[in-house]
Design an enzyme around this catalytic site. Structure first.
Site, PDB file in Angstrom:
ATOM      1  N   GLY A   1       0.820  -1.196   0.000  1.00 34.82           N
ATOM      2  CA  GLY A   1       0.000   0.000   0.000  1.00 34.82           C
ATOM      3  C   GLY A   1       0.857   1.250   0.000  1.00 34.82           C
ATOM      4  N   HIS A   2       1.940   1.215   0.751  1.00 35.42           N
ATOM      5  CA  HIS A   2       2.902   2.324   0.774  1.00 35.42           C
ATOM      6  C   HIS A   2       4.170   1.847   0.086  1.00 35.42           C
ATOM      7  CE1 HIS A   2       5.458   5.584   1.897  1.00 35.42           C
ATOM      8  NE2 HIS A   2       4.690   6.053   2.862  1.00 35.42           N
TER       9      HIS A   2
ATOM     10  N   HIS B   1      -0.979  10.405  -2.163  1.00 39.35           N
ATOM     11  CA  HIS B   1       0.025  10.628  -1.122  1.00 39.35           C
ATOM     12  C   HIS B   1       1.380  10.919  -1.772  1.00 39.35           C
ATOM     13  CE1 HIS B   1       2.758   9.416   2.197  1.00 39.35           C
ATOM     14  NE2 HIS B   1       1.757   9.757   2.997  1.00 39.35           N
TER      15      HIS B   1
ATOM     16  N   GLU C   1      -1.862  14.013   2.830  1.00 39.93           N
ATOM     17  CA  GLU C   1      -0.417  14.250   2.778  1.00 39.93           C
ATOM     18  C   GLU C   1       0.067  14.257   1.324  1.00 39.93           C
ATOM     19  OE1 GLU C   1       1.587  12.791   6.819  1.00 39.93           O
ATOM     20  OE2 GLU C   1       1.024  11.112   5.531  1.00 39.93           O
TER      21      GLU C   1
ATOM     22  N   CYS D   1       9.085   9.887  10.542  1.00 39.62           N
ATOM     23  CA  CYS D   1       9.689   9.436   9.288  1.00 39.62           C
ATOM     24  C   CYS D   1      10.659  10.471   8.720  1.00 39.62           C
ATOM     25  CB  CYS D   1       8.600   9.121   8.270  1.00 39.62           C
ATOM     26  SG  CYS D   1       7.411  10.463   7.992  1.00 39.62           S
ATOM     27  N   CYS D   2      10.299  11.764   8.809  1.00 43.80           N
ATOM     28  CA  CYS D   2      11.118  12.795   8.176  1.00 43.80           C
ATOM     29  C   CYS D   2      12.466  12.972   8.853  1.00 43.80           C
ATOM     30  CB  CYS D   2      10.374  14.127   8.162  1.00 43.80           C
ATOM     31  SG  CYS D   2       8.850  14.109   7.183  1.00 43.80           S
TER      32      CYS D   2
END
Length: 640
Positions: free
Chosen positions: A191-192, A271, A323, A407-408
């Site tokens: 999915g990601h 996204h 996002e 995450c960033c």
């Protein structure tokens, strides 16, 4: 159509390039000495580090579940993977026994956690072992695996130790047995997106075809509806209605770019981070397989994003809701999302497009995203971050020491730690210089080697000097990028002017090189205005300032009047000045602006006469450097 590899150029690995210039050397030192150690402390403080030990009894969730049972804790394996990757890049610069020991301890825990069949996901193994692989759409199992695999590859390349890589190879073998079009397999995909990039990196590191085959399957299968969309199939299997999906109203599977097979996609949707990771993998696979259709899709999507869906700072995705992307030219400033991860991923994509096709437009955007939206995500002291990057702030937007979805943090640190890998491209008889800023490298070319020593004060100054020292080779082409923002560039070899015949953004100097040859490149850096397309409603009547690769902004702390009261007349002259003691040393842009005055307005909210204006000096700083002196109002787009 598939054929021989399309990759014309290869990126020069960052360990083969030494950064000598002040700008990136400082950033690199901060990441190595402060960011990576402080991130480890945060991973420990927020229980992310401890989660891979599979503690018992199982602790309560730190981050509550949202609709559909989702919690950000499902990402935690990916944070471990990205930290290991960034730490491994640091180890390639300097071996550090304490950092190496911590990585080894993490590998101990991950190896102990791995199931007998190779499955590895600490959240599911600890909390929902019966539900593994039941929700690829939402729950990030493959995304986590991808980041762990990237960490394993980086650690192997940094130290030569392959234990973690073998753990992740068993995990990839399990995934390859589970998913595919063969008998007993499920036709699923992440999915990601992210695992695709990791698999291609593993292929390059090991030469094992199985990694490339699995990445190819995931990209080729994405968006298939034979017999139905896989995410619908799995939703029904777990007893859910496929239509009862948080993002259904905005286009169902556009959110994850699985609405169409990838070669049929023409619009950048959904996204932003997922999109950029997928496009980077598509470019990689186009190169590996000589896939003209995949390359054409990348080019179409590239044009769509840079012509209609990109911020002036190299940021992507205006919407917090998804996002990601909304409609063409929808680029609001005060609500801009512009996730740091999306710009980092754009750097990845641009670099791969540049290897496919030496075209300056790719290097221009790589540089724009790198120096502006990506770098803004990390504070000067290396210990606080922006997740989202606004272009208009009332002063409430500020950096944070951590985030529930961090995450960033590791994404920007792994980018900076490996930034040297974006400076050069290499072909059989050609070396391309993509970025400037002070570097040294020794490269194989034309049957021999050549040492290039590039000296400059870039991005503050466009005077570039490259010393060429060939060994056993002489005839090759040195291709120097002439940035799209530059007008009036000139070049000399050993003091003699070179004709400025620029091909798709590169000045190609083909000659028989000798020891002691010196190339001098002058890239004039004038402060200049930038205007948005008339369809960008937020920027009508406004102007942004740029100089060289940098976009500028006005922070209120540097002005004599409130920043939102300022107007920069079109006739106002712009000047640039380097200020050594400001934010570690930056070049500022100055101009005579006008400020709307509240004095004398009276008690009325509205009146028929406009406010009076008074002269007010404007001082603009690089966008990446804003909010390093505390939160305060800021503008990129000034009224004109």
């Amino acid at each position: 159509m598939k054929g021989p590899t399309m990759r014309t150029y290869a990126s020069v690995p960052f360990p083969d390039v030494t950064i000598t210039g002040a700008f990136w050397h400082e950033r690199l030192e901060v990441v190595l000495t402060r960011t990576i150690p402080s991130q480890l402390k945060m991973l420990e403080k927020h229980d992310i580090r401890g989660s891979i030990k599979l503690p018992k009894p199982v602790p309560p969730l730190t981050i509550p579940r949202r609709k559909g049972g989702f919690t950000v804790q499902m990402f935690w394996d990916s944070d471990i993977g990205k930290w290991i990757e960034a730490a491994s890049y640091a180890l390639r610069h300097r071996r550090d026994a304490a950092i190496e020991a911590e990585v080894e301890a993490m590998i101990d825990d991950l190896e102990a956690a791995q199931a007998e069949d190779g499955y590895l996901n600490c959240f599911y193994q600890q909390r929902e072992p019966e539900n593994r692989w039941t929700n690829l759409r939402d729950n990030h199992e493959m995304y986590n695996a991808g980041h762990l695999l990237e960490g394993a590859v980086a650690y192997y390349q940094a130290t030569g130790k392959d234990r973690f890589l073998r753990v992740m190879e068993r995990n990839m073998d399990h995934i390859a047995r589970t998913f595919g079009r063969g008998e007993g397999q499920r036709p699923g995909y992440p999915g990601h997106q992210e695992i695709e990039l990791a698999l291609i990196r593993a292929f390059h590191a090991t030469g094992q075809q199985k990694f490339l085959d699995l990445a190819t399957y995931f990209i080729d299968e994405r968006g298939s509806r034979e017999p139905e969309h896989y995410f619908d199939t799995e939703a029904k299997a777990r007893g859910d209605d496929p239509a009862d999906y948080f993002f259904a109203a905005s286009g169902m599977y556009e959110y994850s770019q699985s609405h169409l097979p990838v070669r049929e996609q023409t619009k950048v949707v959904g996204h932003a981070v997922r999109a950029m990771y997928m496009y980077a993998a598509m470019a990689d696979l186009a190169a590996e397989h000589g896939d003209a259709a995949l390359k054409a899709a990348c080019e179409t999507l590239w044009a769509d994003v840079i012509e209609r869906r990109m911020y002036v700072t190299g940021g992507f995705g205006p919407s917090e809701h998804n996002e990601g992307f909304t409609a063409d030219y929808d680029l609001p400033n005060d609500t801009a999302y512009c996730e740091t991860c999306a710009s980092v991923a754009m750097v990845f994509w641009a670099a791969r497009m540049l290897n496919l096709d030496l075209d300056g437009q790719y290097a221009d955007l790589l540089e724009l995203a790198l120096y502006n939206n990506s770098l803004a995500g990390l504070s000067r002291d290396g210990e606080s971050y922006f997740y989202d990057n606004k272009l208009d702030s009332d002063g409430s937007h500020h950096r944070w020491a951590w985030h529930m979805c961090p995450c960033c943090t590791m994404n920007v640190s792994r980018l900076v730690a490996s930034v040297a890998g974006y400076f050069y491209g290499l072909a059989e008889t050609e070396i391309a210089v993509h970025l400037y800023g002070g570097s040294e490298t020794r490269l194989p070319v034309a049957g021999g080697h050549v040492t290039l020593t590039e000296t400059s004060d870039y991005p503050w100054n466009g005077a570039v000097r490259i010393a060429v020292a060939p060994e056993g080779c002489g005839d090759f082409t040195l291709s120097l990028r002439i940035p799209g923002w530059c007008e009036g560039a000139s070049a000399r070899v050993n003091g003699q002017a070179v004709p400025m015949t620029v091909e798709r953004g590169y000045l190609k100097i083909a000659r028989s090189w000798s020891e002691g040859d010196v190339v001098e490149l002058d890239l004039p850096m004038e402060a200049r205005r930038s205007y948005a397309h008339p369809a960008v409603r937020a920027d009508i009547g406004r102007v942004a300032l740029r100089r060289g690769p940098l976009v500028y902004c006005a922070e209120e702390r540097d002005q004599k009047a409130p920043v939102h009261s300022l107007r920069l007349p079109r006739e106002a002259a712009l000047s640039a000045r380097h200020v050594p003691d400001l934010i570690g040393g930056v070049t500022v842009i100055e101009a005579e602006a006008r400020a709307a005055r509240a004095e004398g307005w009276g008690p009325d909210l509205y009146r028929p006469a406009p406010p009076e204006e008074a002269p007010s000096p404007l001082l603009a700083v690089p966008y990446y450097a804003w909010c390093n002196r505390g939160a305060n109002p800021m503008l990129v787009w000034l009224r004109e």
